[in-house]
Design an enzyme around this catalytic site. Structure first.
Site, mmCIF file in Angstrom:
data_model
loop_
_atom_site.group_PDB
_atom_site.id
_atom_site.type_symbol
_atom_site.label_atom_id
_atom_site.label_comp_id
_atom_site.label_asym_id
_atom_site.label_seq_id
_atom_site.Cartn_x
_atom_site.Cartn_y
_atom_site.Cartn_z
ATOM 1 N N PRO A 104 2.416 9.353 -8.947
ATOM 2 C CA PRO A 104 3.417 8.355 -8.551
ATOM 3 C C PRO A 104 2.815 6.943 -8.536
ATOM 4 C CG PRO A 104 3.427 10.232 -7.037
ATOM 5 C CD PRO A 104 2.259 10.420 -7.946
ATOM 6 N N GLY A 139 -3.426 5.458 -9.063
ATOM 7 C CA GLY A 139 -3.028 5.895 -10.400
ATOM 8 C C GLY A 139 -3.380 4.892 -11.483
ATOM 9 N N ALA A 170 2.349 2.989 -7.370
ATOM 10 C CA ALA A 170 2.306 2.236 -6.110
ATOM 11 C C ALA A 170 2.448 3.174 -4.913
ATOM 12 C CB ALA A 170 3.406 1.163 -6.103
ATOM 13 N N ALA A 171 1.557 4.151 -4.883
ATOM 14 C CA ALA A 171 1.676 5.238 -3.907
ATOM 15 C C ALA A 171 0.462 5.388 -3.009
ATOM 16 C CB ALA A 171 1.911 6.547 -4.659
ATOM 17 N N GLY A 172 -0.616 4.619 -3.291
ATOM 18 C CA GLY A 172 -1.857 4.786 -2.528
ATOM 19 C C GLY A 172 -2.759 5.835 -3.130
ATOM 20 N N LYS A 191 -6.701 9.856 -6.484
ATOM 21 C CA LYS A 191 -7.621 9.992 -5.341
ATOM 22 C C LYS A 191 -6.836 9.941 -4.032
ATOM 23 C CE LYS A 191 -7.356 5.623 -3.642
ATOM 24 N NZ LYS A 191 -6.609 5.282 -2.490
ATOM 25 N N ASP A 233 -10.977 -0.627 -7.039
ATOM 26 C CA ASP A 233 -11.092 0.842 -7.024
ATOM 27 C C ASP A 233 -11.515 1.419 -8.378
ATOM 28 O OD1 ASP A 233 -10.291 1.105 -4.422
ATOM 29 O OD2 ASP A 233 -8.229 1.718 -4.869
ATOM 30 N N SER A 281 -7.124 4.590 -12.006
ATOM 31 C CA SER A 281 -7.682 5.757 -12.672
ATOM 32 C C SER A 281 -7.367 5.739 -14.165
ATOM 33 C CB SER A 281 -7.138 7.027 -12.013
ATOM 34 O OG SER A 281 -7.831 8.134 -12.500
HETATM 35 P P1 ATP Z 1 -4.089 1.834 -5.044
HETATM 36 O O1 ATP Z 1 -4.253 3.144 -4.347
HETATM 37 O O2 ATP Z 1 -5.312 1.430 -5.878
HETATM 38 O O3 ATP Z 1 -3.538 0.735 -4.194
HETATM 39 P P2 ATP Z 1 -1.543 2.502 -6.047
HETATM 40 O O4 ATP Z 1 -1.491 3.990 -6.311
HETATM 41 O O5 ATP Z 1 -0.983 2.022 -4.764
HETATM 42 O O6 ATP Z 1 -3.027 2.065 -6.203
HETATM 43 P P3 ATP Z 1 -0.769 1.956 -8.765
HETATM 44 O O7 ATP Z 1 0.122 3.099 -9.075
HETATM 45 O O8 ATP Z 1 -2.163 2.012 -9.288
HETATM 46 O O9 ATP Z 1 -0.803 1.725 -7.183
HETATM 47 O O10 ATP Z 1 -0.110 0.622 -9.319
HETATM 48 C C1 ATP Z 1 0.553 -0.329 -8.612
HETATM 49 C C2 ATP Z 1 1.079 -1.452 -9.528
HETATM 50 O O11 ATP Z 1 0.290 -1.620 -10.711
HETATM 51 C C3 ATP Z 1 2.480 -1.168 -9.987
HETATM 52 O O12 ATP Z 1 3.272 -2.224 -9.529
HETATM 53 C C4 ATP Z 1 2.439 -1.114 -11.503
HETATM 54 O O13 ATP Z 1 3.484 -1.831 -12.123
HETATM 55 C C5 ATP Z 1 1.112 -1.724 -11.887
HETATM 56 N N1 ATP Z 1 0.444 -0.962 -12.961
HETATM 57 C C6 ATP Z 1 -0.213 -1.467 -13.998
HETATM 58 N N2 ATP Z 1 -0.718 -0.526 -14.793
HETATM 59 C C7 ATP Z 1 -0.371 0.659 -14.264
HETATM 60 C C8 ATP Z 1 -0.603 2.013 -14.631
HETATM 61 N N3 ATP Z 1 -1.293 2.325 -15.728
HETATM 62 N N4 ATP Z 1 -0.125 2.977 -13.819
HETATM 63 C C9 ATP Z 1 0.544 2.645 -12.690
HETATM 64 N N5 ATP Z 1 0.800 1.387 -12.298
HETATM 65 C C10 ATP Z 1 0.351 0.393 -13.067
#
Ligand code: ATP
Length: 294
Positions: free
Chosen positions: A97, A104, A99-101, A13, A139, A107
């Site tokens: 990616p 992931g 921890a990218a916002g 998203k 989320d 979802s």
């Molecule tokens: P948001 O936009 O909700 O803040 P994000 O895109 O910043 O999410 P994610 O990629 O969802 O961050 O994940 C961040 C952390 O969650 C990472 O440090 C990772 O180790 C942990 N994590 C646990 N399960 C998963 C997964 N299935 N995919 C990605 N990261 C995961």
């Protein structure tokens, strides 16, 4: 009918708008966000196993494969509640990616909730799945629903919106790590000089007005991330120069997305950013609408 093997897509998203109203006593922030699914996705395979227990394999070596993984946690939550005696193998092919916002992990968890419900014929409605999803993350209920939505509260109070007008999306993640905790920890929620007009943006979406929707994009978390990581502003600038209607950071970053009316301009921006060194991951994608649900 119960199925032995399921293949699912967990879509990413972006936030078309992100406002923080205040910091609550419990430390959470009260948000108003417009969420939009995009076609970039992880692929998840679920397989029923005769012996009990959950196993997870992934193509990303540094992701946890136990309860530290949100996909694992989602399966465990439903299977324990429903006392499923069989086992489950989860295959997780990451493309979003980390921890990218881009939500992931959330979802992935949402896709596993939907998949486990179907695979073991547990009979939960979408609302019932969303009520369980919030235990995994704020989320996750939105990721069960997908599409275009207004998210309020900590992000879990959702209003479905009509599909946002279709645009081409370029995503670029700079090769830096910005933790969500750092961003919210450094946000001066009560001193924000500018707030995006989320209500006007909702109106623009309802009216199908792509330009107005893009013009109203705003993310208050950039007040923390751009001073700390100027590369975010540089990527936005590149996208705007390439002809984006607008460009902004998604969620708590650091991924930047640009919205384009013309595919050719989006492609050129994608190619320029792929060649350069501002971003490590660059994608050319588009909005995901629920009618594409498979
Ligand atoms: P948001 O936009 O909700 O803040 P994000 O895109 O910043 O999410 P994610 O990629 O969802 O961050 O994940 C961040 C952390 O969650 C990472 O440090 C990772 O180790 C942990 N994590 C646990 N399960 C998963 C997964 N299935 N995919 C990605 N990261 C995961």
């Amino acid at each position: 009918m119960e199925e032995r093997k399921l293949e699912l897509q967990a879509v990413a998203k972006v936030n078309l708008g992100l406002d923080v109203l205040r910091r609550r006593e419990d430390g959470y922030h009260e948000l108003r966000m417009i969420m939009q699914s995009i076609r970039l996705h992880d692929r998840i395979t679920l397989e029923r196993m005769d012996s009990a227990g959950i196993t997870l394999q992934t193509n990303l070596g540094d992701l946890p494969v136990d309860e530290g993984n949100l996909a694992y946690r989602a399966a465990k939550l439903l299977m324990e509640e429903c006392r499923v005696g069989e086992g489950l193998r989860i295959g997780l092919e990451k493309h979003i990616p980390v921890a990218a916002g881009l939500a992931g992990g959330s979802s992935d968890a949402a896709a596993v909730l939907v998949g486990v419900n179907r695979m073991f014929a547990l009979g939960f409605s979408q609302e019932e799945l969303m009520a369980r999803a919030v235990k995994i993350g704020a989320d996750v209920p939105y990721c069960v629903m997908r599409g275009t939505a207004l998210a309020e509260g900590i992000g879990d109070r959702l209003t479905v919106l009509p599909d946002a007008p279709d645009l081409h999306v370029v995503l670029a993640k700079p090769p830096i790590a910005v933790s969500t905790a750092f961003v919210y920890g450094n946000l001066k929620a009560d001193k924000l000089a500018v707030h995006p007009d989320i209500d006007a943006q909702v109106q623009a979406i309802r009216a199908g007005d792509a330009r107005r929707m893009a013009e109203l994009m705003g993310n208050v978390l950039e007040t923390v991330t751009i001073p700390a990581c100027p590369v975010i502003a540089q990527i936005k600038e590149r996208m705007l120069r390439a002809g984006a209607l607008n460009a902004m950071m998604s969620g708590s970053g650091p991924t930047v997305f640009g919205l384009f009316e013309e595919e050719e301009k989006a492609r050129r921006s994608y190619e320029e950013l792929s060649r350069g060194d501002l971003a490590g991951n660059v994608f050319l994608t588009g909005f995901f609408h629920n009618r594409e649900k498979g």
